[in-house]
Write a protein that holds these residues in place. Sequence first.
Motif, PDB file in Angstrom:
ATOM      1  N   PRO A  56       0.802  -1.171   0.034  1.00  0.00           N
ATOM      2  CA  PRO A  56       0.081   0.013   0.047  1.00  0.00           C
ATOM      3  C   PRO A  56       1.022   1.434   0.082  1.00  0.00           C
ATOM      4  N   ASP A  57       1.951   1.203   0.644  1.00  0.00           N
ATOM      5  CA  ASP A  57       2.770   2.402   0.641  1.00  0.00           C
ATOM      6  C   ASP A  57       3.362   2.847  -0.675  1.00  0.00           C
ATOM      7  N   ALA A  58       4.001   1.657  -1.220  1.00  0.00           N
ATOM      8  CA  ALA A  58       4.522   1.964  -2.619  1.00  0.00           C
ATOM      9  C   ALA A  58       3.530   2.207  -3.595  1.00  0.00           C
ATOM     10  N   HIS A  59       2.607   1.603  -3.820  1.00  0.00           N
ATOM     11  CA  HIS A  59       1.403   1.899  -4.786  1.00  0.00           C
ATOM     12  C   HIS A  59       0.829   3.333  -4.637  1.00  0.00           C
ATOM     13  N   SER A  60       0.753   3.751  -3.294  1.00  0.00           N
ATOM     14  CA  SER A  60       0.008   4.981  -3.251  1.00  0.00           C
ATOM     15  C   SER A  60       1.122   6.147  -3.380  1.00  0.00           C
ATOM     16  N   GLU A  61       2.292   5.838  -2.991  1.00  0.00           N
ATOM     17  CA  GLU A  61       3.147   7.170  -3.068  1.00  0.00           C
ATOM     18  C   GLU A  61       3.772   7.304  -4.379  1.00  0.00           C
ATOM     19  N   SER A  62       4.032   6.351  -5.467  1.00  0.00           N
ATOM     20  CA  SER A  62       4.421   6.553  -6.671  1.00  0.00           C
ATOM     21  C   SER A  62       3.726   7.209  -7.561  1.00  0.00           C
ATOM     22  N   PRO A  63       4.150   7.904  -8.601  1.00  0.00           N
ATOM     23  CA  PRO A  63       3.351   8.579  -9.487  1.00  0.00           C
ATOM     24  C   PRO A  63       2.247   7.574 -10.026  1.00  0.00           C
ATOM     25  N   SER A  64       1.382   8.178 -10.559  1.00  0.00           N
ATOM     26  CA  SER A  64       0.198   7.360 -11.066  1.00  0.00           C
ATOM     27  C   SER A  64       0.523   6.266 -12.008  1.00  0.00           C
ATOM     28  N   PRO A  65       1.188   6.658 -13.296  1.00  0.00           N
ATOM     29  CA  PRO A  65       1.459   5.730 -14.357  1.00  0.00           C
ATOM     30  C   PRO A  65       2.389   4.648 -13.666  1.00  0.00           C
TER      31      PRO A  65
END
Lengths: 217, 484
Positions: free
Chosen positions: B238-247
Motif C-alpha cells: 500500500p505504501d509503494a503503490h500509493s506514493e509512486s506517481p500514477s502511471p
Amino acid sequence: MPSSVSELILVAVMLTNLALLGMGRLRSSIRMVGLQGMTLGVLPLCVSSQGLMWPLVVIAVGSFALKGLVFPWWLTRTWRATNAQAEVAPIVGPSASTALGAALIAFSFWIGSRFQLPPNVPVVSRLAMPVAVATLLSGLFVIVTRRQALMQVLGYLVLENGIFVFGLALAHEEPLLVEMGILLDVFVAVFVMGIAVFHIAREFDHIDVERLTELRD
Amino acid sequence: MSVLLALILTPAVAGCIAFAWSSRGGRRAILLLAAASHLALTLWLWFQRPVVASQSWLGVDAMGLLFLTVASVLFFAAAVYSLGYLHDEQQSSHVDIEEGFLFINEPEAVFVGCLLLFLASMTLVTLSQHFGLLWVGVEATTLATAPLIYFHRHHRSLEATWKYLLICSVGIALALLGNFLLAVAASSSRSGHAALIVLCLQQQASHLHGPWLRAAFLFFLVGYGTKMGLAPLHTWLPDAHSESPSPVSALLSGALLNCAFLGILRLHQLCVAAGQGDFSQPLLILFGLASMLVASVFLLRQADFKRMLAYSSVEHMGILALGVGLGGVGVFGALLHAVNHSLTKAALFLVAGNILAAYATKSTSDVRGIRRVLPATGILWLAGFLAITGSPPFGTFLSEFTILKAALDQQHAVVAVLYLVLLGLIFIGMANLVLPMTQGEALNKGQPHERKRGEPLWSIAPAAVLLALTLTLGLWVPDWLGGT
C-alpha cells in the motif's frame, strides 16, 4: 579436493557471523561483513571434486572483488557521506545478540541433521548446510533488530551470503550465467540501497528506520 | 529466438539511451517509440510463435505470452499517460499536497530510463524458461522500480521506497534459496547435473525429490509472495503503490504483481506434475483467503483512494492464488482474472492520477462531485469501480465466477462461502468510498487546483481503452485464451 580447507572457511564464516552480532559500531560491522565476503570468495575454489573449473574461478574472483572489496568501500563511503552516528543502535544489545547467535548455530545444526539429502547430491562438507542456515538467520536477525538503515543493508548482505553458501555447497553446478546474474543483481541492489540511505540521511538528518513511520493505516 | 532477444533488448537499450540523452523531447519520443515497438513485437509473437526448444533458456509458452502481452499493453497505455504527466510535472518545484512543503522531482532522464529498464526486466521474467533467469528478472524489476517510486522527492515517497526495496529484496533472496532447493530436488534425478529449465523439469517431474521440492515451493511462495503482495507479506505494497506517481502505480499493480505470480505459478505446476499438488494447493488457498480477508478489513475504513486501490490489488492477488489453489477450471479462471485485474487496476490508477491532479488530495472524504468537475474521469472512475468489484458485464465478473465454480466443483463449500462473503464485503466497502466521490457537489477544499488542466485526451484515452478491453473480455472470451 581439500574438504578440510572448505571446512575451515565455513567455520570462519560462522565466526564472522558471531562477531558481527556482537559489534556495537557501524564501521567495524562493515569491515566484518567485508571479511566474510572475502572468506566466501575463496569457497568456490574448494567445492568441486574435479579440481579447478573455470566457471567457479570466475565466481570466486567476482564474489571476492564485490563482496570483499567493492561493497565495504561503497558502504563506508555512504556512511561517511551521511554523517550517521557511529553506533549501531540495536534493539537487542550486543551481548544478548551474540548469545542468540550461538543459539542460532545450535538450531542450524539441528535443522541440518533433520534434512535428508537426496541421493547423488555431491556434498562439500557436512558443515555446509548448518553454516548456510546460521548465516541466513543471522542476516535476518540483523535486519530485524538493527535500527540503522546501513545495518539493514549489511543484514541483507549476510542473508545473501548464507544463500550463497547453500548454493555453492549443494547446487554448485548451476550455469555460470545465472550465478553472474545473481551477483550482478546483488551488486545493483547494494548500490541502489546505498543511494537510498544517502537520500534518507539528507531528507531526515538520520538513518534510523524505526522513525520512518509516517505511512500507515 | 531473435525476436525474444529483441523484445528484451529494445527497451533495455532505449532505457540506457534515455539515461544519457539530454534532450527532453528526444527522451519522450524514445519512450513512446520503445513502448510501441515492444507492443508490435509482442503482437507479432501471437501470429508467429517460435517453437520452444526444451533446452533453451528463453522461450514463449502460452502463460508467458499472456503475461507479456498484458505487460506490453499496460506499458504502452502508461507511456502515453506519462508523456502528458511529465509535461504537467516539469516545473522546477512542487507544493506537497498533504503538508504544504516544497519538493522537487527526480530528473526526468532517470524516470524515463528506469521505466524502460523496468519493461525490459518484466519482459525477461515472462520469457524466462529457466527458474534462475526468472529470479534474476524479478530482482531486476525491484531495482528498476525503486527509483520510480521515489519520483516525487519527499519523505513519504522515500519511506515507501526504502520499505519496498528492503522487504522485496529480502523476500526475493528467499526465493533464490527456493531455487537452490529446487536444484537439489532435481539433482537426484540425473547424474548431478541440475539445470533449472522449466520444460526439462516438467519432463522428469516424477523423479524430483519430494521433501526438497516441497521446501522449494514454500520458499517460492514466501519469496515471490512478498513481491506479489500476498497477506501477511503485503506490508510494503500500500505504501509503494500509493506514493509512486500514477502511471508507475498502474504498472506496479497491473503488470509487476503478475510477474511475481508467474514465478509461483510455474513452480506450482511443477509440483502438480510431480504429484505434490496436495501440498501446494492448500497453501495457495490459505494465502489467497488470508489476502482477501486482510484487504477487506483495510478497505472498509480506507481514507486514501490510492491506498484503497492498493489494498484492492492485495485482494485480487488473493483471488489469483485462490483460483490456482483450487485447480481445475480455477486455473483458467485465475489466468483470465489476472488479465482482467491488470487492465482494470491500471485504468483505475490512471484515473486516480487525474483525480489527484484536479483535487490535490488523496483523501476520499475531500473529493466530491467528480462527475460534474471532470465528467469523463467521473464516468471512468465509476466504470472502473464496477469492473474491479466484479460486476457484470465486465470480464472480472466472468473470471471471479469461474473461480467460484471451481470451488463448488471441488466441493470446497466453506471456501466458496468465505469467497462470496469477502467479495460482498469488499464491494460494499468500495462502494461506500467511490460513490460519494463521484456524486454530489464539489467541496470548496478542492477548488484552488481545480480545472488546472481540464481533461486532455492523454489523461482519458489510455484508461478508457483498458476498461473497454475488460468489458470486451466480459462479453467474449477469445478461443486462444481458453487454450492457456
